[in-house]
Scaffold this motif. Structure first.
Motif, PDB file in Angstrom:
ATOM      1  N   PHE A 138       0.824  -1.207   0.000  1.00  0.00           N
ATOM      2  CA  PHE A 138       0.000   0.000   0.000  1.00  0.00           C
ATOM      3  C   PHE A 138       0.860   1.259   0.000  1.00  0.00           C
ATOM      4  CE2 PHE A 138      -2.520   3.343   2.127  1.00  0.00           C
ATOM      5  CZ  PHE A 138      -3.602   3.387   1.244  1.00  0.00           C
ATOM      6  N   ALA A 139       1.992   1.191   0.714  1.00  0.00           N
ATOM      7  CA  ALA A 139       2.904   2.337   0.700  1.00  0.00           C
ATOM      8  C   ALA A 139       3.370   2.642  -0.718  1.00  0.00           C
ATOM      9  CB  ALA A 139       4.097   2.063   1.607  1.00  0.00           C
ATOM     10  N   ALA A 140       3.552   1.585  -1.515  1.00  0.00           N
ATOM     11  CA  ALA A 140       4.033   1.759  -2.888  1.00  0.00           C
ATOM     12  C   ALA A 140       2.921   2.090  -3.876  1.00  0.00           C
ATOM     13  CB  ALA A 140       4.752   0.490  -3.342  1.00  0.00           C
ATOM     14  N   LEU A 141       1.699   1.626  -3.596  1.00  0.00           N
ATOM     15  CA  LEU A 141       0.632   1.726  -4.592  1.00  0.00           C
ATOM     16  C   LEU A 141      -0.571   2.555  -4.142  1.00  0.00           C
ATOM     17  CD1 LEU A 141       0.572  -2.032  -5.678  1.00  0.00           C
ATOM     18  CD2 LEU A 141       1.581  -0.126  -6.957  1.00  0.00           C
ATOM     19  N   GLY A 142      -0.601   2.954  -2.874  1.00  0.00           N
ATOM     20  CA  GLY A 142      -1.784   3.616  -2.335  1.00  0.00           C
ATOM     21  C   GLY A 142      -2.222   4.840  -3.120  1.00  0.00           C
ATOM     22  N   ASP A 143      -1.285   5.712  -3.466  1.00  0.00           N
ATOM     23  CA  ASP A 143      -1.629   6.920  -4.211  1.00  0.00           C
ATOM     24  C   ASP A 143      -2.159   6.576  -5.605  1.00  0.00           C
ATOM     25  OD1 ASP A 143      -0.860   8.460  -2.067  1.00  0.00           O
ATOM     26  OD2 ASP A 143       1.110   8.958  -2.884  1.00  0.00           O
ATOM     27  N   ASP A 144      -1.558   5.588  -6.254  1.00  0.00           N
ATOM     28  CA  ASP A 144      -2.016   5.163  -7.582  1.00  0.00           C
ATOM     29  C   ASP A 144      -3.444   4.641  -7.521  1.00  0.00           C
ATOM     30  OD1 ASP A 144       0.498   5.531  -9.096  1.00  0.00           O
ATOM     31  OD2 ASP A 144       1.248   3.964  -7.784  1.00  0.00           O
ATOM     32  N   LEU A 145      -3.746   3.867  -6.485  1.00  0.00           N
ATOM     33  CA  LEU A 145      -5.081   3.289  -6.354  1.00  0.00           C
ATOM     34  C   LEU A 145      -6.106   4.360  -6.008  1.00  0.00           C
ATOM     35  CD1 LEU A 145      -4.046   0.064  -4.419  1.00  0.00           C
ATOM     36  CD2 LEU A 145      -4.804   0.183  -6.807  1.00  0.00           C
ATOM     37  N   ALA A 146      -5.723   5.299  -5.146  1.00  0.00           N
ATOM     38  CA  ALA A 146      -6.635   6.388  -4.800  1.00  0.00           C
ATOM     39  C   ALA A 146      -6.971   7.222  -6.030  1.00  0.00           C
ATOM     40  CB  ALA A 146      -6.007   7.269  -3.714  1.00  0.00           C
ATOM     41  N   ALA A 147      -5.979   7.439  -6.883  1.00  0.00           N
ATOM     42  CA  ALA A 147      -6.203   8.216  -8.110  1.00  0.00           C
ATOM     43  C   ALA A 147      -7.143   7.497  -9.065  1.00  0.00           C
ATOM     44  CB  ALA A 147      -4.870   8.486  -8.801  1.00  0.00           C
ATOM     45  N   ARG A 148      -7.342   6.200  -8.845  1.00  0.00           N
ATOM     46  CA  ARG A 148      -8.204   5.399  -9.714  1.00  0.00           C
ATOM     47  C   ARG A 148      -9.474   4.961  -9.000  1.00  0.00           C
ATOM     48  NH1 ARG A 148      -3.094   5.335 -11.025  1.00  0.00           N
ATOM     49  NH2 ARG A 148      -2.470   5.250 -13.218  1.00  0.00           N
ATOM     50  N   GLY A 149      -9.809   5.669  -7.918  1.00  0.00           N
ATOM     51  CA  GLY A 149     -11.128   5.496  -7.313  1.00  0.00           C
ATOM     52  C   GLY A 149     -11.221   4.706  -6.033  1.00  0.00           C
TER      53      GLY A 149
END
Length: 529
Positions: free
Chosen positions: A70-81
């Motif tokens: 999540f530390a690595a991907l959290g922002d990417d996932l938030a940007a996608r909803g």
């Protein structure tokens, strides 16, 4: 010529994490899923009635939100909803007599709550969490890192230098303590013991299992920090965000694709897969399988006709699966009214159990193939966190019974007729669910009158939904010490490599084991980037 760098078989959380990280690193990834939807145990459906959105299996995302993935991907996932919903009171326990203890995301409130049950328990809890905080870097590196690695060796040497060799040995000795011994010698109140005891079941353990006490400390630390969050609108919104992320980096996801076998080149390296319809797909860099050991070595590698190494054969023969799981979902006209107090209605995950002995009893009964007389029931209240899961004014309940037998030998209460072949039937499934419903009715005002509909999934039903849940075991195999850490899935296992070059094994059956942290997918992808 191959169109993809990596092919990933399966689409659970570990597969999605691996595909996302590899895609961000510039690799082209193909994810193949035999079901019509991706996500593995992350599945959302109107399981009871129209307008009521249930996470059919997994729902609580604390391990994901506290993970390196999540530390690595959290922002990417938030940007996608992807969004998450929280409760200030993530968990608690309710006993038969109505006594209860609620655990908050607030240290002072927790200290006061523990002390209200037994003077001094609050200070004990505070000291335990402070010690866990001091050990967190070391503990989480062991629980979530590649154990066969230079980084782990350096970490061990650092701890040996800090604590001394005997001190480090003492630390490991304490870390192997069973939860029963720890709870009985640490806390005074029965409510405190009852609060923690059920959580060992969510680790695939029992209160008498080695290292179960350490897992309780880890869970307590993580929940106070991150709570028991759920995905807003259902877990499906997280899998949709993953799908967008993977596709945005050139990857592809195909559902309804049953992989029948892994293809090998003349040099013995994994070069791709063959689907059940005969289609062959090549991969330049290798194949990643997020499946149990039997699926990987017997089915997917079976058609190669190549003999398996002796250590793999031995590992397959001795590999054991744990208890099964049952899921019960309720659609309600209105939020439940708990007889013991309105504050219970705000708890994200509430356990119904009479305490430590009750958890031990139900777990032991399930391990012996008996339907527990009083099962340990985990009651999730998603609409307390996310009202969008139900029509206006309505509510849902998400129930999990982590101590349900896979193969039935009898009923511990001696009341239910069990089939001679030990298999789950629809009649037995509903009768056992009625036992659980009676427990709910004892604690909730006019519960039956509030029910719109009920949906029950037995261990057999769960395996039908997801073939990786062998016998309904949601943890990818027994999680006892002999089949965990450096010994998962086999005694000879080294991280996520297999004996076949270019073939990698991830998922709940591999280190760091089950849960929604995406650990094995993160570790493998990090090593392949």
């Amino acid at each position: 010529m191959a169109d993809f760098d990596h092919i990933i078989i399966g689409s659970g959380i570990n597969a999605l994490v691996a595909a996302s990280l590899l895609g961000k690193a510039g690799k082209r990834v193909l994810v193949l899923e035999r079901n019509e939807t991706i996500g593995g145990c992350l599945m959302t459906a109107e399981a009871t009635a129209p307008g009521y959105l249930h996470d059919v299996m997994a729902t609580t995302m604390v391990l994901f939100l506290t993970s390196p993935a999540f530390a690595a991907l959290g922002d990417d996932l938030a940007a996608r909803g992807a969004e998450f919903c929280h409760s200030d009171t993530p968990t608690g326990v309710l006993r038969k007599d109505g006594s209860h203890l609620i655990y908050a995301m607030d240290r002072k409130r927790n200290i006061d709550a523990f002390n209200a049950r037994a003077e001094g328990d609050g200070q004990t809890f505070d000291a335990e969490m402070a010690a866990m905080a001091g050990d967190a870097d070391f503990v989480f590196s062991l629980l979530g890192g590649n154990l066969w690695s230079g980084a782990t060796a350096k970490k061990m040497l650092k701890e040996a230098w800090k604590r001394g060799p005997r001190g480090l040995a003492a630390w490991f000795g304490e870390a192997l303590t069973p939860a029963r011994g720890y709870l009985e010698t640490t806390y005074v109140s029965e409510e405190a013991k009852a609060l923690w005891a059920p959580w060992v079941l969510h680790c695939g353990l029992s209160p008498e299992a080695s290292y179960s006490a350490e897992m309780l400390k880890v869970i307590g630390f993580a929940i106070e920090l991150a709570g028991c969050p759920i995905v807003k609108g259902g877990a499906v919104n997280l899998t949709r965000a993953f799908e967008r992320l993977i596709r945005d980096h050139g990857g592809d996801i195909r559902t309804g694709c049953d992989v029948a076998g892994i293809t090998l080149g003349t040099n013995g390296k994994a070069t791709g897969v063959r689907l059940s319809d005969g289609t062959e797909i090549e991969a330049r860099r290798g194949v990643i399988a997020s499946v149990p050991p039997d699926q990987l070595y017997r089915r997917l590698l079976g058609e190669t006709k190549k003999p398996l190494p002796a250590d793999v054969e031995k590992g397959l023969k001795s590999y054991r699966y744990g208890k099964g799981d049952m899921q019960i979902h309720y659609a309600l006209k209105a939020p439940p009214t708990w007889k013991a107090g309105d504050e219970l209605g705000k708890v994200a995950l509430l356990h119904l159990t009479d305490g430590l002995d009750a958890v031990s009893r139900s777990s032991n009964e399930a391990e012996r193939g008996l339907l527990p007389a009083e099962p340990t029931v985990c009651v999730g209240q998603p609409t307390a966190l996310d009202p969008s899961r139900a029509p206006d004014g309505g509510a849902i309940l998400w129930l999990q019974l982590p101590d349900t037998p896979r193969h039935i030998k009898g009923d511990a209460a001696g009341l239910l007729d069990c089939p001679q072949d030990g298999r789950w039937t629809e009649a037995l499934r509903e009768a056992f669910a009625d036992r659980v419903e009676a427990m709910l009715s004892a604690h909730i005002e006019d519960f039956k009158d509030n029910v719109v509909a009920r949906s029950v999934s037995s261990p057999a039903d769960l395996e039908t939904m997801n073939m990786n849940l062998v016998g309904g075991d949601p943890y990818g195999g027994f999680c006892g010490l002999d089949q965990f850490f450096i010994w998962r899935p086999f005694k000879s296992a080294v991280n996520h490599r297999t004996h076949v070059p270019g073939l990698y094994h991830i998922g709940a059956s591999t280190h760091p084991g089950p849960g929604l942290g995406g650990g094995s997918g993160f570790l493998l992808a990090s090593s392949l980037k």
